[in-house]
Design a protein around this motif. Structure first.
Motif, PDB file in Angstrom:
ATOM      1  N   ASN A 149      42.176  54.616  41.642  1.00 62.51           N
ATOM      2  CA  ASN A 149      41.618  55.336  42.873  1.00 62.51           C
ATOM      3  C   ASN A 149      40.222  54.496  43.676  1.00 62.51           C
ATOM      4  O   ASN A 149      39.325  54.581  43.331  1.00 62.51           O
ATOM      5  N   THR A 175      38.084  52.888  46.359  1.00 64.34           N
ATOM      6  CA  THR A 175      37.169  53.189  47.317  1.00 64.34           C
ATOM      7  C   THR A 175      37.603  52.558  48.824  1.00 64.34           C
ATOM      8  O   THR A 175      37.760  51.271  48.859  1.00 64.34           O
ATOM      9  N   LEU A 176      37.633  53.421  49.758  1.00 64.11           N
ATOM     10  CA  LEU A 176      38.299  52.890  50.953  1.00 64.11           C
ATOM     11  C   LEU A 176      37.277  51.914  51.784  1.00 64.11           C
ATOM     12  O   LEU A 176      36.081  52.413  51.875  1.00 64.11           O
ATOM     13  N   GLY A 177      37.447  50.704  51.829  1.00 65.49           N
ATOM     14  CA  GLY A 177      36.680  49.805  52.673  1.00 65.49           C
ATOM     15  C   GLY A 177      35.523  49.405  51.821  1.00 65.49           C
ATOM     16  O   GLY A 177      34.463  48.796  52.460  1.00 65.49           O
ATOM     17  N   ASN A 178      35.379  49.363  50.369  1.00 63.71           N
ATOM     18  CA  ASN A 178      34.334  48.719  49.610  1.00 63.71           C
ATOM     19  C   ASN A 178      34.846  47.974  48.614  1.00 63.71           C
ATOM     20  O   ASN A 178      35.152  48.033  47.407  1.00 63.71           O
ATOM     21  N   ARG A 228      32.987  47.541  45.169  1.00 62.68           N
ATOM     22  CA  ARG A 228      32.940  48.652  44.311  1.00 62.68           C
ATOM     23  C   ARG A 228      34.406  48.413  43.494  1.00 62.68           C
ATOM     24  O   ARG A 228      34.865  48.738  42.230  1.00 62.68           O
ATOM     25  N   PHE A 271      44.127  53.533  54.110  1.00 57.94           N
ATOM     26  CA  PHE A 271      44.258  53.876  55.580  1.00 57.94           C
ATOM     27  C   PHE A 271      42.904  53.172  56.103  1.00 57.94           C
ATOM     28  O   PHE A 271      42.036  53.831  56.729  1.00 57.94           O
ATOM     29  N   LEU A 272      43.127  51.585  56.286  1.00 59.15           N
ATOM     30  CA  LEU A 272      41.901  51.215  56.708  1.00 59.15           C
ATOM     31  C   LEU A 272      41.826  51.385  58.108  1.00 59.15           C
ATOM     32  O   LEU A 272      40.363  51.202  58.740  1.00 59.15           O
ATOM     33  N   LYS A 273      42.564  51.613  58.917  1.00 51.74           N
ATOM     34  CA  LYS A 273      42.406  51.225  60.426  1.00 51.74           C
ATOM     35  C   LYS A 273      41.488  50.107  60.920  1.00 51.74           C
ATOM     36  O   LYS A 273      41.843  49.040  60.355  1.00 51.74           O
ATOM     37  N   ASP A 274      40.677  50.414  61.728  1.00 44.96           N
ATOM     38  CA  ASP A 274      39.599  49.251  62.005  1.00 44.96           C
ATOM     39  C   ASP A 274      39.127  48.401  61.071  1.00 44.96           C
ATOM     40  O   ASP A 274      38.257  47.547  61.199  1.00 44.96           O
ATOM     41  N   ILE A 275      38.610  49.105  59.720  1.00 46.55           N
ATOM     42  CA  ILE A 275      38.019  48.503  58.743  1.00 46.55           C
ATOM     43  C   ILE A 275      38.802  46.883  58.421  1.00 46.55           C
ATOM     44  O   ILE A 275      38.100  46.200  57.879  1.00 46.55           O
ATOM     45  N   TYR A 323      42.408  60.317  47.152  1.00 45.60           N
ATOM     46  CA  TYR A 323      42.487  61.153  48.668  1.00 45.60           C
ATOM     47  C   TYR A 323      42.000  60.212  49.611  1.00 45.60           C
ATOM     48  O   TYR A 323      40.628  59.759  49.263  1.00 45.60           O
ATOM     49  N   GLU A 324      42.678  59.951  50.795  1.00 48.88           N
ATOM     50  CA  GLU A 324      41.803  59.289  51.907  1.00 48.88           C
ATOM     51  C   GLU A 324      42.096  60.226  52.964  1.00 48.88           C
ATOM     52  O   GLU A 324      43.270  60.489  53.550  1.00 48.88           O
ATOM     53  N   ASP A 325      41.036  60.517  53.949  1.00 54.22           N
ATOM     54  CA  ASP A 325      41.268  61.416  54.946  1.00 54.22           C
ATOM     55  C   ASP A 325      42.205  62.611  54.768  1.00 54.22           C
ATOM     56  O   ASP A 325      42.994  62.845  55.573  1.00 54.22           O
TER      57      ASP A 325
END
Lengths: 273, 285
Positions: free
Chosen positions: B12, B14-17, B20, B51-55, B214-216
């Motif tokens: 799992n 971490t989104l955009g990290n 980590r 689900f990174l979008k603009d990241i 989970y993301e958003d």
């Protein structure tokens, strides 16, 4: 009705996982929920307790003087069953003080004000309890716009927003919510004798089937009519979805700059989490 | 030696990290090494989240990035498949997966099919890959196809003709629908159909590494699995929970499957190419 049945145990696992995961990654470990005595907030409270432990759930009971005694008894029953913390804050003084200025206000204005009064209390106490506000709006009412914007529709995370009302009932039964709460007529309890189905003009059983075909299965109107539903009814449902679209979106922002929030400045809410 | 202990990292991220997530890769690799694995496969975009979008532009990595050096170092002890946003020298961003072994990048796959429908938005943010190639890995001749690539059987056909014995499929599949019918998302059941079908049709192993978390609000369902060339699953991770899934694969099984079912031998590349060319030239009938 097969399309609306639900594998309750799997859904329960996904939803309690959702609460645990989305709450903890924001650095919180607790949730707060406004408990009305109705089915939706009962289910949110049950899922919250399952995800985070009963000691990490605070239920607020916020009756108005006309709220039914049955609602309060049911809310207290849920608190007792779950062993969660609770507090009772009577909203009558603040709501009545406000409407002294507008004695002519109709029941819709009064009902919306009560819902928003409860919201401000929930968010205030959430800061004290260091908790996120757990939502209680289901997919049926979100799609129909049958809720108060910035009132009961406000929350930090909502485990029920992708479950139709009939699925909420099924899951509530599976998870062990007392029968009396599941079987009673759904009501906002915003004025004496109010019931959802009388106000909406159709039953949840009926509308959920139409919503499922329209939204989830992408049936066009003629397809839904061919499936055996009354055309006027189907069109009325679509009109409700369309006219309440604004409630499901952030306020419109006039575009001026090169990069506008939520238009071309797009980040996930779980950014870095 | 035809037998290999391999592992799938159902993690799992971490989104955009990145920091980590690199640590999570190292921890997972230590566990897999401790359990005797010689290859560890991470899910799609395992270093960044999905689900990174603009990241996307902030977490893109050039293949020369020092951050990847830490994984290269790790690959002296265990072969790794990792998912990342790769930034090309021209500053195009790809949804990519790397095969790392003995301190080297042995293979780069850039996702060819970028889903842009429903909850997916990949073409808005990413460039399309244009190559499907097999490569020599310690476990056997392998191909990497990322998630949506697998929903286009042509990619698997090409890899198969190109010598694939092991199909490695990193994935970040968000669960959708189907809870009416049983204890799985509808798309999870679909994945379970296609991984088995590909293993059987192409007489290859399928190593499907999906993530959890989970993301958003979207739920990645896990259920990573290893399918033998017979089409039989030999290892399957739980839905929804983090796990290092171990399995033993044996390339002798590929040989046996191809003795029983000589589908690859009978493949008619000439007919396929000719008819595809005709359809491209003349359009469908």
């Amino acid at each position: 009705m097969t399309g609306l049945s639900l594998h309750c145990e799997f859904a329960r696992k996904i939803l309690s996982g959702f609460i645990a995961n989305e709450v903890r990654k924001t650095g919180f470990s607790r949730v707060i929920v406004g408990l009305s005595g109705g089915l939706d907030s009962a289910l949110s409270a049950y899922l919250g307790a399952e995800a985070l432990g009963a000691e990490n759930v605070l239920a607020l009971l916020m009756p108005y003087k006309t709220s039914s005694s049955e609602s309060r008894a049911h809310a207290e029953l849920i608190v007792k069953e779950l062993g969660i913390q609770s507090d009772l804050i009577d909203i009558t003084p603040m709501v009545d003080a406000y409407f002294e200025r507008f004695p002519e206000a109709d029941q819709v204005r009064r009902g919306n004000k009560m819902a928003r009064e409860r919201m401000t209390i929930l968010f205030d106490v959430s800061a004290k309890f260091r908790a996120l506000v757990l939502g209680t709006s289901n997919k049926t009412e979100l799609l129909l716009g049958y809720g108060t914007l910035y009132g009961d529709m406000a929350s930090a995370i909502n485990p029920l927003g992708d479950l139709y009302k009939t699925q909420v009932r099924a899951l509530a039964g599976h998870i062990g919510i007392p029968e009396a709460i599941i079987r009673k007529e759904p009501s906002g309890d915003l004025w004496v004798g109010q019931t959802d189905e009388a106000e909406l003009g159709f039953t949840y059983e009926e509308v959920d089937q139409v919503l499922h075909l329209m939204v989830d299965r992408r049936f066009e109107i003629p397809d839904i009519v061919a499936a055996g539903f009354d055309e006027q009814f189907v069109r009325a449902v679509l009109a409700k979805i369309q006219s309440s679209q604004y409630k499901r979106r952030l306020p419109l922002i006039a575009k001026i700059s090169a990069r506008t929030i939520d238009r071309d400045f797009r980040y996930p809410r779980d950014w870095g989490k | 030696m035809s037998r290999h202990a391999i592992a799938l990292a159902q993690i799992n991220p971490t989104l955009g990290n990145l920091e980590r997530n690199v640590a999570l890769h190292q921890k997972s690799a230590e566990e897999a090494i401790g359990r005797g694995a010689s290859l560890l496969i991470f899910p799609e975009l395992s270093l960044t989240g999905y689900f990174l979008k603009d990241i996307v532009s902030s977490v893109a990595l050039a293949l020369t990035s020092p951050l990847l050096d830490r994984l290269r170092d790790l690959s002296h002890r265990i072969d790794l498949v990792v998912g990342l946003v790769e930034e090309s020298p021209e500053h195009l961003l790809y949804n990519a997966a790397l095969y790392l072994s003995k301190g080297e990048i042995r293979h780069l796959h850039r996702k060819v099919y970028l889903p842009t429908y429903g909850i997916f938005d990949e073409q808005r943010y990413l460039a399309e890959g244009s190559r499907i190639r097999t490569f020599r890995a310690a476990v056997g001749r392998s191909a990497i196809l990322i998630c949506e690539d697998m929903w286009h059987p042509s990619t698997v056909c090409v890899a198969s003709i190109d010598g694939m014995e092991i199909l490695i499929s990193p994935s970040a599949s968000p669960g959708r629908g189907g809870l009416e019918e049983g204890q799985a998302f509808a798309n999870a059941r679909a994945w379970e159909t296609i991984t088995r079908a590909y293993a059987q049709l192409f007489t290859c192993y399928v190593l499907y590494a999906n993530r959890v978390g989970y993301e958003d609000g979207a739920c990645f369902w896990g259920g990573s699995e290893v399918i033998a060339p017979s089409g039989e699953p030999i290892a399957k991770a739980e839905y929804l929970s983090e796990q290092i899934l171990m399995a033993e694969i044996d390339t002798a099984e590929v040989r046996r499957a191809r003795m029983i079912n000589p589908l690859l031998r009978d493949e008619r590349l000439d007919i396929t190419l000719r008819e595809m060319e005709r359809v491209r030239r003349e359009g469908p009938r």
